[in-house]
Design an enzyme around this catalytic site. Structure first.
Site, PDB file in Angstrom:
ATOM      1  N   GLU A  90       0.824  -1.217   0.000  1.00  0.00           N
ATOM      2  CA  GLU A  90       0.000   0.000   0.000  1.00  0.00           C
ATOM      3  C   GLU A  90       0.856   1.263   0.000  1.00  0.00           C
ATOM      4  O   GLU A  90       0.474   2.296   0.538  1.00  0.00           O
ATOM      5  CB  GLU A  90      -0.980  -0.024   1.176  1.00  0.00           C
ATOM      6  CG  GLU A  90      -1.994  -1.147   1.008  1.00  0.00           C
ATOM      7  CD  GLU A  90      -3.301  -0.975   1.757  1.00  0.00           C
ATOM      8  OE1 GLU A  90      -3.656   0.154   2.137  1.00  0.00           O
ATOM      9  OE2 GLU A  90      -3.984  -2.004   1.935  1.00  0.00           O
ATOM     10  N   HIS A 147      -5.208   2.175   1.107  1.00  0.00           N
ATOM     11  CA  HIS A 147      -4.546   3.075   0.152  1.00  0.00           C
ATOM     12  C   HIS A 147      -4.566   2.480  -1.238  1.00  0.00           C
ATOM     13  O   HIS A 147      -4.145   1.338  -1.421  1.00  0.00           O
ATOM     14  CB  HIS A 147      -3.090   3.319   0.555  1.00  0.00           C
ATOM     15  CG  HIS A 147      -2.975   3.796   1.965  1.00  0.00           C
ATOM     16  ND1 HIS A 147      -3.097   2.932   3.020  1.00  0.00           N
ATOM     17  CD2 HIS A 147      -2.834   5.016   2.483  1.00  0.00           C
ATOM     18  CE1 HIS A 147      -3.027   3.610   4.143  1.00  0.00           C
ATOM     19  NE2 HIS A 147      -2.872   4.876   3.860  1.00  0.00           N
ATOM     20  N   LYS A 174      -9.727   5.524   7.293  1.00  0.00           N
ATOM     21  CA  LYS A 174      -8.914   6.350   6.385  1.00  0.00           C
ATOM     22  C   LYS A 174      -8.821   5.704   5.003  1.00  0.00           C
ATOM     23  O   LYS A 174      -8.551   4.513   4.893  1.00  0.00           O
ATOM     24  CB  LYS A 174      -7.512   6.502   6.977  1.00  0.00           C
ATOM     25  CG  LYS A 174      -6.543   7.249   6.082  1.00  0.00           C
ATOM     26  CD  LYS A 174      -5.335   7.751   6.834  1.00  0.00           C
ATOM     27  CE  LYS A 174      -4.314   6.684   7.074  1.00  0.00           C
ATOM     28  NZ  LYS A 174      -3.030   7.181   7.525  1.00  0.00           N
TER      29      LYS A 174
HETATM   30  O1  LIG Z   1      -2.061   7.207   5.157  1.00  0.00           O
HETATM   31  C1  LIG Z   1      -1.359   8.185   5.093  1.00  0.00           C
HETATM   32  C2  LIG Z   1      -1.694   9.257   4.197  1.00  0.00           C
HETATM   33  C3  LIG Z   1      -0.574   9.517   3.249  1.00  0.00           C
HETATM   34  O2  LIG Z   1      -0.462   8.422   2.385  1.00  0.00           O
HETATM   35  C4  LIG Z   1      -0.894  10.767   2.389  1.00  0.00           C
HETATM   36  O3  LIG Z   1      -1.187  10.595   1.229  1.00  0.00           O
HETATM   37  O4  LIG Z   1      -0.807  11.877   2.923  1.00  0.00           O
HETATM   38  C5  LIG Z   1       0.690   9.741   4.039  1.00  0.00           C
HETATM   39  C6  LIG Z   1       1.021   8.602   4.969  1.00  0.00           C
HETATM   40  O5  LIG Z   1       2.171   8.919   5.729  1.00  0.00           O
HETATM   41  C7  LIG Z   1      -0.121   8.301   5.857  1.00  0.00           C
HETATM   42  O6  LIG Z   1       0.139   7.130   6.587  1.00  0.00           O
END
Ligand SMILES: O=C1C[C@@](O)(C(=O)O)C[C@@H](O)[C@@H]1O
Length: 257
Positions: A90, A147, A174
């Site tokens: 991810e 993600h 998230k």
């Molecule tokens: O999940 C996220 C969001 C993220 O991927 C971003 O796009 O800002 C940045 C990562 O560090 C964090 O864990």
């Protein structure tokens, strides 16, 4: 709906209340870098600090990870710390730990009391239940994340992910996508807006890359409680420096009420 009904208070910080939060990542490769970066980042007073431990070279040395987390705690003071080991699948860094070892490390770090929130990926499925029980015992908040680094799925998929995160007992759901077109950005925002109305937990959503910048600046108007911004080093494509994010947020907060 009053979104503050679902806000959670982590130390002195409300997440999912009326104010958007800024989270700054720390991505150092060793303890010295992590602590130096954290000190610089904290001077910019983010609402949250994320330690992306997948960037940490000694991630397979539990003692060193715990010592570094304690160092971070001292630097962060009352700023809540989110502990994240992003999987390579991810968008994270390759690490020498298997899934069970990742879980053991997460448990040790939660039990240490050094961190406040932990990120665990939706893709771990049923194992989330164990992590949920353990984090509850330790008083650590659980962020369940998904993600899409290679594109943007349909709105229904994003909604299903956030629902599933809530079903697993997440305190925060998230999702991040990689948009290939302005329409993809709208899909992310629309999914956020619908999930905000439907779900009882705060959400964090973003579209990455340049196309997604608008979601990092204005996503909270659609229901994203936290935006990730650069304090010192970026951890994902499209992150914007804290000072710029703060400027835009304050303009939007002034005129969009
Ligand atoms: O999940 C996220 C969001 C993220 O991927 C971003 O796009 O800002 C940045 C990562 O560090 C964090 O864990």
């Amino acid at each position: 709906m009053n979104i503050s009904l679902k806000a959670i208070k982590v130390r002195n910080t409300w997440i999912g209340g009326n104010e958007p939060c800024i989270c700054a990542p720390v991505v150092g490769a060793d303890a010295e870098q992590v602590l130096r970066e954290a000190a610089e980042v904290c001077r910019k007073q983010p609402d949250l600090l994320e330690w992306r431990a997948d960037f940490f070279r000694a991630i397979d040395d539990q003692e060193r990870v715990l010592a570094t987390a304690n160092g971070l705690r001292n630097i962060a003071g009352e700023i809540p710390i989110l502990f994240t080991i992003r999987s390579e699948r991810e968008g994270g860094q390759p690490i020498p730990l298997n899934e069970a070892e990742v879980r053991r490390l997460i448990e040790a770090i939660c039990r240490s009391g050094a961190i406040d929130l932990v990120d665990y990926e939706l893709a771990y499925g049923e194992r989330i239940a164990d992590v949920r029980r353990m984090t509850e015992e330790c008083g650590v908040w659980l962020v369940v994340s998904r993600h899409y680094f290679d594109g943007t799925p349909r709105k229904e998929t994003l909604l299903a992910d956030m629902r599933q995160a809530e079903r697993y007992g997440a305190d925060i759901a998230k999702v991040a996508v990689m948009p290939k077109s302005p329409e993809d950005v709208l899909v992310l925002l629309q999914a956020t807006e619908e999930a905000r109305r439907e779900l009882a937990i705060p959400l964090i959503t973003m579209a990455m890359g340049g196309l997604g910048a608008i979601t990092r600046l204005a996503g909270w108007l659609f229901g994203s409680a936290v935006t990730f911004a650069v304090g010192n080093q970026s951890s994902a494509p499209g992150q914007i420096p804290i000072d710029d994010v703060r400027t835009v947020l304050s303009i939007l907060q002034t005129y969009s009420r």
